[in-house]
Design a protein around this motif. Structure first.
Motif, PDB file in Angstrom:
ATOM      1  N   GLU A  50     -11.517  -4.855   5.212  1.00  0.00           N
ATOM      2  CA  GLU A  50     -10.707  -3.813   6.243  1.00  0.00           C
ATOM      3  C   GLU A  50      -9.031  -3.966   6.178  1.00  0.00           C
ATOM      4  OE1 GLU A  50     -12.297  -3.932  10.354  1.00  0.00           O
ATOM      5  OE2 GLU A  50     -14.470  -3.484   9.551  1.00  0.00           O
ATOM      6  N   ASP A  51      -8.722  -4.973   5.298  1.00  0.00           N
ATOM      7  CA  ASP A  51      -7.079  -5.146   5.165  1.00  0.00           C
ATOM      8  C   ASP A  51      -6.762  -3.752   4.129  1.00  0.00           C
ATOM      9  OD1 ASP A  51      -6.739  -7.241   6.543  1.00  0.00           O
ATOM     10  OD2 ASP A  51      -7.020  -8.669   4.963  1.00  0.00           O
ATOM     11  N   VAL A  52      -5.322  -3.568   4.499  1.00  0.00           N
ATOM     12  CA  VAL A  52      -4.911  -2.279   3.737  1.00  0.00           C
ATOM     13  C   VAL A  52      -3.461  -2.955   3.310  1.00  0.00           C
ATOM     14  CG1 VAL A  52      -3.870   0.045   3.678  1.00  0.00           C
ATOM     15  CG2 VAL A  52      -5.935  -0.552   5.261  1.00  0.00           C
ATOM     16  N   LEU A  53      -3.185  -2.717   1.964  1.00  0.00           N
ATOM     17  CA  LEU A  53      -1.755  -3.430   1.551  1.00  0.00           C
ATOM     18  C   LEU A  53      -1.073  -2.268   0.850  1.00  0.00           C
ATOM     19  CD1 LEU A  53      -2.883  -6.496  -0.679  1.00  0.00           C
ATOM     20  CD2 LEU A  53      -2.811  -6.273   1.728  1.00  0.00           C
ATOM     21  N   PHE A  54       0.292  -2.094   1.223  1.00  0.00           N
ATOM     22  CA  PHE A  54       1.272  -1.303   0.472  1.00  0.00           C
ATOM     23  C   PHE A  54       2.083  -2.170  -0.198  1.00  0.00           C
ATOM     24  CE2 PHE A  54       5.495   0.602   0.512  1.00  0.00           C
ATOM     25  CZ  PHE A  54       5.319   1.434  -0.540  1.00  0.00           C
ATOM     26  N   ILE A  55       1.831  -2.083  -1.584  1.00  0.00           N
ATOM     27  CA  ILE A  55       2.672  -2.952  -2.729  1.00  0.00           C
ATOM     28  C   ILE A  55       3.886  -1.941  -3.441  1.00  0.00           C
ATOM     29  CG2 ILE A  55       2.717  -4.554  -4.540  1.00  0.00           C
ATOM     30  CD1 ILE A  55      -0.409  -4.821  -4.290  1.00  0.00           C
ATOM     31  N   PRO A  56       5.086  -2.251  -3.004  1.00  0.00           N
ATOM     32  CA  PRO A  56       5.965  -1.178  -3.419  1.00  0.00           C
ATOM     33  C   PRO A  56       6.441  -1.302  -4.974  1.00  0.00           C
ATOM     34  CG  PRO A  56       7.004  -2.849  -2.134  1.00  0.00           C
ATOM     35  CD  PRO A  56       5.518  -2.882  -2.016  1.00  0.00           C
ATOM     36  N   GLN A  57       6.978  -0.244  -5.438  1.00  0.00           N
ATOM     37  CA  GLN A  57       7.507  -0.212  -6.775  1.00  0.00           C
ATOM     38  C   GLN A  57       8.520  -1.367  -6.912  1.00  0.00           C
ATOM     39  OE1 GLN A  57       9.072   3.731  -7.944  1.00  0.00           O
ATOM     40  NE2 GLN A  57      10.442   2.764  -9.294  1.00  0.00           N
ATOM     41  N   SER A  58       8.589  -1.979  -8.135  1.00  0.00           N
ATOM     42  CA  SER A  58       9.388  -2.931  -8.311  1.00  0.00           C
ATOM     43  C   SER A  58       8.899  -4.483  -7.940  1.00  0.00           C
ATOM     44  CB  SER A  58      10.952  -2.584  -7.963  1.00  0.00           C
ATOM     45  OG  SER A  58      11.285  -1.415  -8.601  1.00  0.00           O
ATOM     46  N   THR A  59       7.876  -4.392  -7.473  1.00  0.00           N
ATOM     47  CA  THR A  59       7.333  -5.634  -6.829  1.00  0.00           C
ATOM     48  C   THR A  59       6.678  -6.768  -8.088  1.00  0.00           C
ATOM     49  OG1 THR A  59       6.616  -4.732  -4.635  1.00  0.00           O
ATOM     50  CG2 THR A  59       5.310  -6.874  -5.476  1.00  0.00           C
ATOM     51  N   ARG A  60       7.050  -7.862  -8.132  1.00  0.00           N
ATOM     52  CA  ARG A  60       6.389  -8.614  -8.940  1.00  0.00           C
ATOM     53  C   ARG A  60       5.051  -9.097  -8.349  1.00  0.00           C
ATOM     54  NH1 ARG A  60       7.369  -9.867 -14.384  1.00  0.00           N
ATOM     55  NH2 ARG A  60       7.155 -11.865 -14.933  1.00  0.00           N
ATOM     56  N   ARG A  61       4.178  -8.645  -9.166  1.00  0.00           N
ATOM     57  CA  ARG A  61       2.764  -8.810  -8.771  1.00  0.00           C
ATOM     58  C   ARG A  61       1.901  -9.163  -9.882  1.00  0.00           C
ATOM     59  NH1 ARG A  61      -0.837  -3.881  -9.476  1.00  0.00           N
ATOM     60  NH2 ARG A  61      -0.648  -4.830 -11.484  1.00  0.00           N
ATOM     61  N   SER A  62       0.842 -10.121  -9.252  1.00  0.00           N
ATOM     62  CA  SER A  62      -0.448 -10.109 -10.290  1.00  0.00           C
ATOM     63  C   SER A  62      -1.427 -10.256  -9.191  1.00  0.00           C
ATOM     64  CB  SER A  62      -0.263 -11.637 -10.986  1.00  0.00           C
ATOM     65  OG  SER A  62      -0.202 -12.659  -9.890  1.00  0.00           O
TER      66      SER A  62
END
Length: 260
Positions: A50-62
């Motif tokens: 039930e969690d929603v994430l918004f990961i914006p452009q230019s984020t350093r992500r794995s």
């Protein structure tokens, strides 16, 4: 302007992971089952059901499975024209967000429809997919602008929700939920709906239907057995509840899933 790139549905993928990189697009993540671990700009984030994430452009992500356990989630990748403001605060701010959506079951259905439209290749697909993406973004923006609830209300609602998550297969009445928080039945029902956007009983049915969907796909249980297991002692009533929440009968749900 929003530009949809791709839509994915990760369905209990063993050893799922994404490499650490600076992403050139925005990502919406809607978690359906289990937990998923992300590293977002050097910080660990655990997202669960039930969690929603918004990961914006230019984020350093794995990303990867949490504790080596597979999960279910929808991911929507899209880009933005950075030369123009969208009028959507969380998009224009470009900041990572993690939150709950009160209409999560509806969001699941819209993600499913978006995924199906992207795969079908039918006429006017682009227009329909763009409309669904915009609807989801609008839902998230509306959720984020809601006035903050009093901590006591949120606490009472969370107590009821935790009880429902543990006991949703059992017979549940508003009176028993009210006794848990030492308030009246009418107050308990109204409070839960204010916080989560639906009644406690409807939420119970959603939990049961969500479990039914998983059992229909990932078990050998018959429909009648699933209905009984989830507390529906009248199979025809289970059929009606299932179709009301998913738009499909249990057998049609299985058939549609097998076609994907």
């Amino acid at each position: 302007m929003l530009q949809l790139m791709s839509v994915n549905f990760d369905d209990y993928i063993p050893n799922w992971r994404t490499q650490l990189e600076t992403i050139p697009y925005n990502v919406l993540v809607v978690v359906r089952e289990g937990k998923v671990r992300y590293e977002i700009n050097g910080e660990e984030v655990i997202a669960e059901k039930e969690d929603v994430l918004f990961i914006p452009q230019s984020t350093r992500r794995s990303g990867g499975n949490w504790n080596e356990t597979p999960h279910q989630k929808h991911t929507i990748l899209f880009t933005l024209d950075r030369q123009e403001a969208t009028g959507i605060p969380f998009l224009d701010a470009g900041q990572f967000l993690k939150f709950n959506l009160t209409q999560i079951q509806y969001a699941y259905r819209r993600c499913e429809r978006l995924y199906e439209e992207m795969r079908d290749g039918k006429s006017f697909r682009k227009m329909i997919c763009q409309g669904i993406l915009q609807e989801l973004i609008g839902m998230l923006a509306r959720e984020l602008e809601k006035t903050e609830l009093a901590p006591s209300k949120r606490n009472y609602a969370d107590i009821i929700k935790s009880y429902l998550l543990e006991h949703y297969r059992e017979p549940i009445e508003i009176d028993s939920l009210a006794r848990i928080i030492h308030r009246s039945p009418s107050y308990a029902a109204a409070l839960f709906k204010e916080v989560y956007g639906l009644s406690p009983i409807r939420y119970m049915h959603q939990l049961r239907v969500q479990e039914a969907c998983s059992l229909l796909i990932h078990s050998d249980m018959t429909i009648a057995h699933i209905a009984d297991y989830l507390g529906y002692y009248d199979t025809s009533y289970f059929y009606r509840i299932f179709k009301k929440h998913t738009g499909l009968s249990p057998s049609d749900y299985v058939q549609q899933h097998n076609l994907l």
